[in-house]
Design an enzyme around this catalytic site. Sequence first.
Site, PDB file in Angstrom:
ATOM      1  N   LEU A 104      30.322  36.980  22.867  1.00 60.89           N
ATOM      2  CA  LEU A 104      30.761  37.276  24.231  1.00 60.89           C
ATOM      3  C   LEU A 104      30.497  38.743  24.518  1.00 60.89           C
ATOM      4  O   LEU A 104      30.858  39.607  23.714  1.00 60.89           O
ATOM      5  CB  LEU A 104      32.265  37.017  24.407  1.00 60.89           C
ATOM      6  CG  LEU A 104      32.770  35.585  24.524  1.00 60.89           C
ATOM      7  CD1 LEU A 104      34.289  35.588  24.681  1.00 60.89           C
ATOM      8  CD2 LEU A 104      32.124  34.867  25.692  1.00 60.89           C
ATOM      9  N   GLY A 135      38.659  58.151  12.314  1.00 60.37           N
ATOM     10  CA  GLY A 135      38.966  58.270  10.902  1.00 60.37           C
ATOM     11  C   GLY A 135      38.491  57.073  10.103  1.00 60.37           C
ATOM     12  O   GLY A 135      38.084  56.043  10.659  1.00 60.37           O
ATOM     13  N   HIS A 136      38.554  57.223   8.798  1.00 65.61           N
ATOM     14  CA  HIS A 136      38.254  56.142   7.864  1.00 65.61           C
ATOM     15  C   HIS A 136      39.288  56.169   6.751  1.00 65.61           C
ATOM     16  O   HIS A 136      40.209  56.992   6.752  1.00 65.61           O
ATOM     17  CB  HIS A 136      36.833  56.272   7.319  1.00 65.61           C
ATOM     18  CG  HIS A 136      35.773  55.989   8.334  1.00 65.61           C
ATOM     19  ND1 HIS A 136      35.531  54.721   8.821  1.00 65.61           N
ATOM     20  CD2 HIS A 136      34.902  56.802   8.968  1.00 65.61           C
ATOM     21  CE1 HIS A 136      34.550  54.779   9.716  1.00 65.61           C
ATOM     22  NE2 HIS A 136      34.156  56.025   9.824  1.00 65.61           N
ATOM     23  N   ASP A 137      39.127  55.265   5.815  1.00 65.48           N
ATOM     24  CA  ASP A 137      40.101  55.099   4.743  1.00 65.48           C
ATOM     25  C   ASP A 137      40.528  56.433   4.128  1.00 65.48           C
ATOM     26  O   ASP A 137      41.719  56.687   3.927  1.00 65.48           O
ATOM     27  CB  ASP A 137      39.497  54.194   3.662  1.00 65.48           C
ATOM     28  CG  ASP A 137      40.540  53.593   2.741  1.00 65.48           C
ATOM     29  OD1 ASP A 137      41.021  52.491   3.022  1.00 65.48           O
ATOM     30  OD2 ASP A 137      40.893  54.245   1.738  1.00 65.48           O
ATOM     31  N   ASP A 154      42.577  50.579   4.153  1.00 61.84           N
ATOM     32  CA  ASP A 154      42.043  49.472   4.942  1.00 61.84           C
ATOM     33  C   ASP A 154      42.688  48.144   4.568  1.00 61.84           C
ATOM     34  O   ASP A 154      43.110  47.374   5.432  1.00 61.84           O
ATOM     35  CB  ASP A 154      40.528  49.353   4.742  1.00 61.84           C
ATOM     36  CG  ASP A 154      39.738  50.409   5.497  1.00 61.84           C
ATOM     37  OD1 ASP A 154      40.351  51.197   6.230  1.00 61.84           O
ATOM     38  OD2 ASP A 154      38.509  50.448   5.338  1.00 61.84           O
ATOM     39  N   LEU A 165      31.915  41.319  26.410  1.00 64.74           N
ATOM     40  CA  LEU A 165      33.173  41.528  27.129  1.00 64.74           C
ATOM     41  C   LEU A 165      33.101  42.594  28.211  1.00 64.74           C
ATOM     42  O   LEU A 165      34.102  42.867  28.885  1.00 64.74           O
ATOM     43  CB  LEU A 165      34.285  41.848  26.126  1.00 64.74           C
ATOM     44  CG  LEU A 165      34.669  40.664  25.227  1.00 64.74           C
ATOM     45  CD1 LEU A 165      35.624  41.104  24.128  1.00 64.74           C
ATOM     46  CD2 LEU A 165      35.284  39.528  26.055  1.00 64.74           C
ATOM     47  N   ASN A 196      40.559  59.420   5.368  1.00 61.13           N
ATOM     48  CA  ASN A 196      41.401  60.204   6.280  1.00 61.13           C
ATOM     49  C   ASN A 196      42.835  59.688   6.298  1.00 61.13           C
ATOM     50  O   ASN A 196      43.794  60.474   6.282  1.00 61.13           O
ATOM     51  CB  ASN A 196      40.834  60.161   7.698  1.00 61.13           C
ATOM     52  CG  ASN A 196      39.403  60.637   7.768  1.00 61.13           C
ATOM     53  OD1 ASN A 196      38.497  59.825   7.938  1.00 61.13           O
ATOM     54  ND2 ASN A 196      39.177  61.928   7.635  1.00 61.13           N
ATOM     55  N   TYR A 197      42.989  58.367   6.323  1.00 55.32           N
ATOM     56  CA  TYR A 197      44.333  57.788   6.379  1.00 55.32           C
ATOM     57  C   TYR A 197      45.102  58.081   5.092  1.00 55.32           C
ATOM     58  O   TYR A 197      46.299  58.371   5.123  1.00 55.32           O
ATOM     59  CB  TYR A 197      44.263  56.278   6.623  1.00 55.32           C
ATOM     60  CG  TYR A 197      43.307  55.876   7.718  1.00 55.32           C
ATOM     61  CD1 TYR A 197      43.155  56.660   8.869  1.00 55.32           C
ATOM     62  CD2 TYR A 197      42.529  54.729   7.608  1.00 55.32           C
ATOM     63  CE1 TYR A 197      42.266  56.294   9.864  1.00 55.32           C
ATOM     64  CE2 TYR A 197      41.645  54.357   8.598  1.00 55.32           C
ATOM     65  CZ  TYR A 197      41.504  55.147   9.715  1.00 55.32           C
ATOM     66  OH  TYR A 197      40.611  54.783  10.699  1.00 55.32           O
TER      67      TYR A 197
END
Length: 397
Positions: A79, A145-147, A173, A81, A149-150
Amino acid sequence: MSQNQNQSSKGPLAGVKVVDLSLLLPGPLCSQHLADMGAEVIKIENPRAYDGSRAMFKGKTGYPALYMMLNRNKKAITLNLKRDQAKEILFKLLEDADILLEGFRPDGMDKMGIGYDVLKEKFPRLIYCGISGYGISGKYVDFAGHDLNYLAISGVLDQTGNPPRPAGFQLADVGGGTLTALSAILAALYFREKTGKGQRIDISMTDASLQFLSLYGGILSSSEKSPEAGNDILSGKLPNYNVYETKEGRYVALGALEDMFFQTFLRAAGMDNLTKDHPMNEENIPLIKQKLTDYFKSKTYSDLQPIFDNTDACLSPILNMKEVSEDPHMKERGMVIERNHPKYGPILQFGSPFHFSETPFVYRNDPPEHGEHTDEILGGLGFSKDKIAEFKKDRVI
């Protein structure tokens, strides 16, 4: 939820319908768990911009290996969107859906005109779950961010050593995103069964990663000191809870945290008197650790096999990924599966970690091709073949 399916043969979530807009890893793994539990999951991708995991880690026969790990037991449609007609199709899908899952930035769905405020008015029973890096509020709400960063912001990365180093796997993640979203969705389903009300679930991978530090939060609360990276009770300080190198340059994990297990290990290793001669205290910890270091450095994996096999010694070989895929325990538990895919041939799959006695995991469908079920699903929504062809011409699907 539809009640016209046999619950025991289809899984504990038979009759639950999930519309999945998420991409890459946290959301798709969450929806795969839901699908493995019997939910009908419809994966939605842009017709000209497929899920990026389809292009990662191609196998020898060309199969998209990461995508295959995350998307079994689902159906897939396309789809666009950004088109109003596609949004109307989405609304039709949501008429009898229980859950919408997305992993955009917090304002991503709002910008497309299909955010929670819009959807809750149309579908008050809908459970809307958004997985994002920092959540829908707070100072970091708009940060990319990515893993890594978290884990940094939540304090987890600080505990990986001095200097800190990437964990090598997606802890935020999966632990913070996938599994936290899954548990929240199941709780929201239970709440809706009692009240009839849907709700919004705001999953922050940073928030959820903080929970991994509950032990160290307790230490901070009691001592007002941050744990010392690489030198606290679970991060390398204790000789009986540590990683050691063997003679051939491999590593083992000694997790004998309680004294009874440590004594079992010491007896099996022929070191019965170690803690009798040198009681486990701050002064003796370096000496005990050195003696264990010397012991393991003199042994090969083969030498250590009897201790690996000792049920109470808490000594484990550190297996690489290939060894895990061949491990008899993992195979017996159904956690490593080889599927003969009709297009790609043999492919590796991880099984479901959720083991139900009455509604066991069933591998119903291979991961779908890009938009594989678009015509089927749109036909089921009442669109004619001519209308579907028109959608394709107008780049709606």
